[in-house]
Design a protein around this motif. Structure first.
Motif, short mmCIF file in Angstrom:
data_model
loop_
_atom_site.label_atom_id
_atom_site.label_comp_id
_atom_site.label_asym_id
_atom_site.label_seq_id
_atom_site.Cartn_x
_atom_site.Cartn_y
_atom_site.Cartn_z
N SER A 106 42.48 33.14 36.64
CA SER A 106 42.25 34.24 35.89
C SER A 106 40.97 34.02 34.97
O SER A 106 40.06 34.77 34.48
CB SER A 106 43.56 34.41 35.14
OG SER A 106 44.55 35.03 35.79
N LEU A 109 37.61 35.05 36.05
CA LEU A 109 37.24 36.34 36.47
C LEU A 109 36.28 37.31 35.41
O LEU A 109 36.05 38.29 35.62
CB LEU A 109 38.57 37.25 36.64
CG LEU A 109 39.64 36.79 37.82
CD1 LEU A 109 40.76 37.76 37.95
CD2 LEU A 109 38.78 36.98 39.10
N CYS A 155 46.65 43.47 41.40
CA CYS A 155 45.77 42.64 42.13
C CYS A 155 44.81 43.42 42.84
O CYS A 155 43.51 42.82 43.04
CB CYS A 155 46.28 41.44 43.01
SG CYS A 155 47.30 40.26 42.01
N ILE A 158 42.10 44.63 40.71
CA ILE A 158 40.90 43.40 40.29
C ILE A 158 40.03 43.15 41.49
O ILE A 158 38.82 42.99 41.19
CB ILE A 158 41.79 41.96 40.11
CG1 ILE A 158 42.67 42.22 38.89
CG2 ILE A 158 40.93 40.77 40.09
CD1 ILE A 158 43.52 41.18 38.73
N THR A 161 37.58 46.07 41.58
CA THR A 161 36.60 46.37 40.23
C THR A 161 35.39 45.67 40.60
O THR A 161 35.18 44.34 40.87
CB THR A 161 37.37 45.74 39.25
OG1 THR A 161 38.46 46.26 39.05
CG2 THR A 161 36.31 45.90 37.98
N THR A 172 38.54 43.69 34.16
CA THR A 172 38.85 42.83 35.20
C THR A 172 40.33 41.64 34.32
O THR A 172 41.03 41.20 34.94
CB THR A 172 37.73 41.61 35.72
OG1 THR A 172 37.05 42.82 36.13
CG2 THR A 172 38.30 41.12 36.77
N LEU A 175 43.42 43.35 33.41
CA LEU A 175 44.00 43.27 34.82
C LEU A 175 44.81 42.09 35.14
O LEU A 175 45.84 42.03 35.70
CB LEU A 175 43.36 44.01 35.92
CG LEU A 175 43.06 45.36 35.88
CD1 LEU A 175 41.70 45.58 36.95
CD2 LEU A 175 44.14 46.44 35.76
N ALA A 176 44.24 40.86 35.29
CA ALA A 176 44.57 39.67 35.47
C ALA A 176 45.72 39.37 34.33
O ALA A 176 46.57 38.56 34.86
CB ALA A 176 43.42 38.80 35.45
#
Length: 228
Positions: A106, A109, A155, A158, A161, A172, A175-176
Motif C-alpha cells: 500500500s 501506491l 483491488c 486499483i 486506476t 489509489t 482504494l488501498a
C-alpha cells in the motif's frame, strides 16, 4: 504478625472461592448435553440422534427419520470433506495473498507512506469488531463471501486506476486503505469459518493446513507490486 495472618486468611478465602466455583462448573457441565458432532465423530450415532431430536423439539422443529439422517451423514462424510479441503486450499491462499499484498504494498501506491501504513493498521481494530458483529447477524459464510468480493472489486479498481497521475494518487491510496479494511474483516472470519467446516477430530489439522496454504499466498505478496 497481623499482616501475615491477613494474607493467610485472604489466601484461604480465595482457595475456598475457587473450590466452590469448580464445584458449580462441574455440576453445570453435567446438565449440558454432549455435542452431537463430537458424538458422531466418535461413532455414538444413537446418542447424537437423541440429542438432535431434543434440540429440534426445543426449537419447535422436526428432524427427518433416523434412516435419512444416517444416509445424509454417510454422503456428507464422503463428499463434503474433500470439497471443503479444496475450498480451504483456494480461499486461504488467495486471502493471504490479498491481505499481505495490500499490507506490504500500500505505501508504494502513492500518497504519504506513513499515513497510509498508519491508517491501514489502525483500521484493523474496527474491522475485526464489525466483522464479528456482522458475521453473528447474517452468518459467517455470507459475510466471508461479500467481503471477499468487495475486496476483489477494490483491488481491480486499483489496477485500472492510471498510475503516475498526481491527481489520482489520493484515489489509489483510498482504494488501498479501503481494500485493507475489507480484507481484514475476511481475514478475521477465516479462522472461525474454516474451523466450522470440519468435524472436531480433524479441525486442528484443517486449520493448520489452511494456514500452510495461506503462507504460499503471503510469500507471493511482496511481488504483487510488480504487477500493478
Amino acid at each position: 504478625m497481623l499482616h501475615a495472618m491477613f494474607q493467610i486468611i485472604l489466601l484461604l478465602t480465595l482457595l475456598h472461592c475457587c473450590q466452590q466455583y469448580s464445584n458449580v462448573t462441574n455440576s453445570a457441565a453435567m446438565l449440558v448435553p454432549e455435542s452431537p458432532r463430537w458424538l458422531v465423530t466418535n461413532g455414538r450415532y444413537k446418542e447424537a440422534i437423541i440429542i438432535l431430536h431434543k434440540i429440534a423439539a426445543t426449537n419447535g422443529n422436526s428432524l427427518p427419520s433416523d434412516d435419512e439422517l444416517q444416509a445424509m451423514k454417510d454422503e456428507n462424510d464422503r463428499n463434503r470433506r474433500c470439497e471443503n479441503l479444496r475450498l480451504v486450499t483456494k480461499l486461504c491462499d488467495t486471502l493471504a495473498l490479498v491481505y499481505y499484498g495490500l499490507a506490504l504494498n500500500s505505501p508504494t501506491l502513492g500518497g504519504d507512506p506513513y499515513i497510509v501504513v498508519f491508517l491501514s493498521g489502525i483500521l484493523e481494530v474496527p474491522a475485526y469488531i464489525i466483522g464479528f458483529l456482522v458475521a453473528n447477524k447474517i452468518g459467517r459464510r455470507i459475510t466471508y463471501s461479500i467481503t471477499f468480493l468487495i475486496a476483489a472489486a477494490l483491488c481491480f479498481f486499483i489496477v485500472v486506476t492510471p498510475s503516475g497521475t498526481m491527481n489520482l494518487t489520493w484515489l489509489t491510496s483510498t482504494l488501498a486503505i479501503m481494500g485493507k479494511f475489507i480484507i481484514s474483516i475476511t481475514f478475521g472470519i477465516a479462522y472461525v469459518y474454516t474451523a466450522e467446516l470440519f468435524p472436531t477430530i480433524i479441525r486442528n489439522i484443517a486449520i493448520s493446513y489452511g494456514s500452510v496454504c495461506g503462507r504460499f499466498g503471503s510469500i507471493s505478496a511482496p511481488y504483487v507490486v510488480y504487477l500493478l
